[in-house]
Design an enzyme around this catalytic site. Structure first.
Site, mmCIF file in Angstrom:
data_model
loop_
_atom_site.group_PDB
_atom_site.id
_atom_site.type_symbol
_atom_site.label_atom_id
_atom_site.label_comp_id
_atom_site.label_asym_id
_atom_site.label_seq_id
_atom_site.Cartn_x
_atom_site.Cartn_y
_atom_site.Cartn_z
ATOM 1 N N HIS A 48 0.817 -1.220 0.000
ATOM 2 C CA HIS A 48 0.000 0.000 0.000
ATOM 3 C C HIS A 48 0.849 1.266 0.000
ATOM 4 O O HIS A 48 0.324 2.367 -0.241
ATOM 5 C CB HIS A 48 -0.936 0.007 1.207
ATOM 6 C CG HIS A 48 -2.303 0.506 0.880
ATOM 7 N ND1 HIS A 48 -2.537 1.506 -0.037
ATOM 8 C CD2 HIS A 48 -3.535 0.144 1.341
ATOM 9 C CE1 HIS A 48 -3.833 1.740 -0.123
ATOM 10 N NE2 HIS A 48 -4.455 0.927 0.692
ATOM 11 N N ARG A 49 2.149 1.159 0.267
ATOM 12 C CA ARG A 49 3.007 2.337 0.164
ATOM 13 C C ARG A 49 3.179 2.754 -1.289
ATOM 14 O O ARG A 49 3.288 3.946 -1.601
ATOM 15 C CB ARG A 49 4.387 2.041 0.771
ATOM 16 C CG ARG A 49 4.393 1.658 2.236
ATOM 17 C CD ARG A 49 5.783 1.207 2.676
ATOM 18 N NE ARG A 49 6.272 0.101 1.849
ATOM 19 C CZ ARG A 49 7.496 -0.433 1.970
ATOM 20 N NH1 ARG A 49 8.327 0.046 2.878
ATOM 21 N NH2 ARG A 49 7.864 -1.436 1.189
#
Length: 437
Positions: free
Chosen positions: A410-411
């Site tokens: 998700h980064r």
């Protein structure tokens, strides 16, 4: 002039390695380019090629689980006319005053009584043919052979090119111990002397080994897998998206392709190429996270998870989006063979856009995989199985359905981007003719 043999930097992400086996022994002549030793990295067993010619005068680091740093001194080569003085001088200049390796701490497995071990070795030497020449063995096989004092020259390998595998050594150990126990049993019944009592205790000890635990030292590969996956799960914020794909059209196309008599194409080959084409369609997901920047990959390089004797390896099909399906199929087969025989070079498993991990052949319906850094995504593929579905007309029909789950970092990847990629992949799987284009 004596030349030092040093541990090479065999992989960009490996600071250490272990010597799996020496291919040259003390006193052997060595030519430039000769393979002199095998180094076990976290992903493969790599041969070291000699950079100088000469005679192998000293082996400083023996084969074993010892973890050696890059540039650690492994041995010494000398030329004609040189002797021990030149060897000692070269080692002194290299800063070697003792063994440079730091041995991995491990508890060895319980050993058999001396009388039984002697009979195990005697049985192996007397009843099995002796192999000559270079032995092809896996690291796990060598480790188990050392624990059970099995001479690998008397073990027949069942692997490719006669390679001795873990199961071969375990089978030899079981056979040898059973012969030793059988030969000791009559002696314990015929005498009550102290010697007979000790033999009886020895037999009981061997029989008891079956119910006891055994500790096996970690290989470099297993340690690296544990470290990398622990770091991935603890430091990467995973999120997961799943989707069901109808496989009837793809399976029908695969059968039609198989009918032309050419090389068989697997379902996984379709999946790998579909993943690459979806990356081309949604380039925003073809990224990796770095602390300073987001790295955008310009090619669709798909890693394929391959189960090997030592652990999971992920060789990469480079530019899978521009290769034909048959070419991808041939390359995956070749990479899988090299992975299982520990012949992969670091360039074949380093980097990549994403990984495809398929457990469908084991009957697994669905699962979520752990991201393989530095990649930002991994696709977990389940089994294609018959299910009841509702068709476009609202009728309940039987269909072959496969569930896939995308794990994303998700980064680097937003949920909407991952969902868009998964939709593109879904379309390709359900309309498989596009995978051929």
């Amino acid at each position: 002039m004596a030349q030092l043999i040093k541990m090479p930097a065999v992989a960009a992400d490996s600071a250490t390695g272990a010597i799996a086996q020496w291919l040259k022994q003390k006193g052997d002549m060595v030519a430039v380019g000769d393979a002199i030793a095998e180094i076990e990295t976290d992903k493969a067993v790599v041969e070291i090629a000699a950079e100088h010619a000469g005679v192998l005068a000293r082996i400083v680091a023996p084969a074993g689980p010892a973890q050696l740093a890059v540039n650690a001194i492994l041995g010494v080569l000398i030329t004609e006319g040189e002797g021990e003085d030149e060897v000692e001088r070269a080692l002194a200049e290299g800063g070697v005053t003792a063994a440079p390796a730091t041995t991995v701490s491990a508890t060895t497995a319980p050993t058999h009584p001396a009388s039984v071990v002697e009979q195990v070795v005697t049985h192996n030497a007397s009843s099995e043919p002796v192999q000559s020449g270079r032995l092809l063995t896996s690291p796990a096989a060598r480790r188990i052979a050392a624990e059970h004092q099995i001479d690998l020259r008397h073990v027949i390998g069942s692997g490719p090119r006669g390679r001795i595998l873990k199961d071969d050594v375990q089978r030899a150990a079981r056979t040898a111990v059973s012969h030793a126990v059988a030969s000791l049993a009559p002696a314990t019944q015929q005498t009550a002397s102290p010697a007979g009592s000790q033999a009886s205790q020895g037999v009981q000890g061997v029989q008891g080994v079956q119910g006891e635990t055994q500790r096996t030292a970690h290989t470099s590969m297993r340690r690296a897998i544990a470290r990398r996956l622990s770091d991935s799960k603890q430091t990467i914020p995973h999120f997961y998206l799943s989707r069901d794909c109808r496989m009837d059209a793809l399976l029908a196309l695969r059968r039609e392709i198989a009918g032309d008599g050419a090389q068989r194409v697997s379902v996984n080959d379709f999946i790998v190429r579909a993943a690459a084409l979806a990356l081309r369609a949604v380039p925003a997901i073809n990224v990796s996270w770095d602390d300073d920047a987001l790295i955008h990959h310009q090619t669709a390089d798909i890693a394929v998870a391959v189960a090997t004797e030592g652990g999971l390896v992920t060789p990469i099909v480079r530019q899978a989006d521009v290769k034909t399906l048959r070419y991808v199929s041939t390359e995956i087969a070749a990479l899988a063979t090299d992975a299982r025989e520990h012949r992969l070079s670091p360039a074949q498993y380093t980097g990549g856009s994403m990984t495809v991990s398929n457990l469908g052949m084991y009957g697994v319906a669905n699962f979520a995989a752990i991201i393989n850094p530095p990649q930002a995504c991994i696709l977990a593929v389940g089994a294609a199985e018959k299910r009841a579905v509702v068709d476009d007309d609202g009728a309940i029909v039987a269909a072959t359905v496969m569930t896939v789950t995308l794990s994303a970092d998700h980064r680097a990847v937003d949920g909407a981007v991952a969902a868009t990629w998964l939709a593109a992949f879904h379309q390709l799987i359900e309309h498989p003719v596009r995978i051929l284009l």
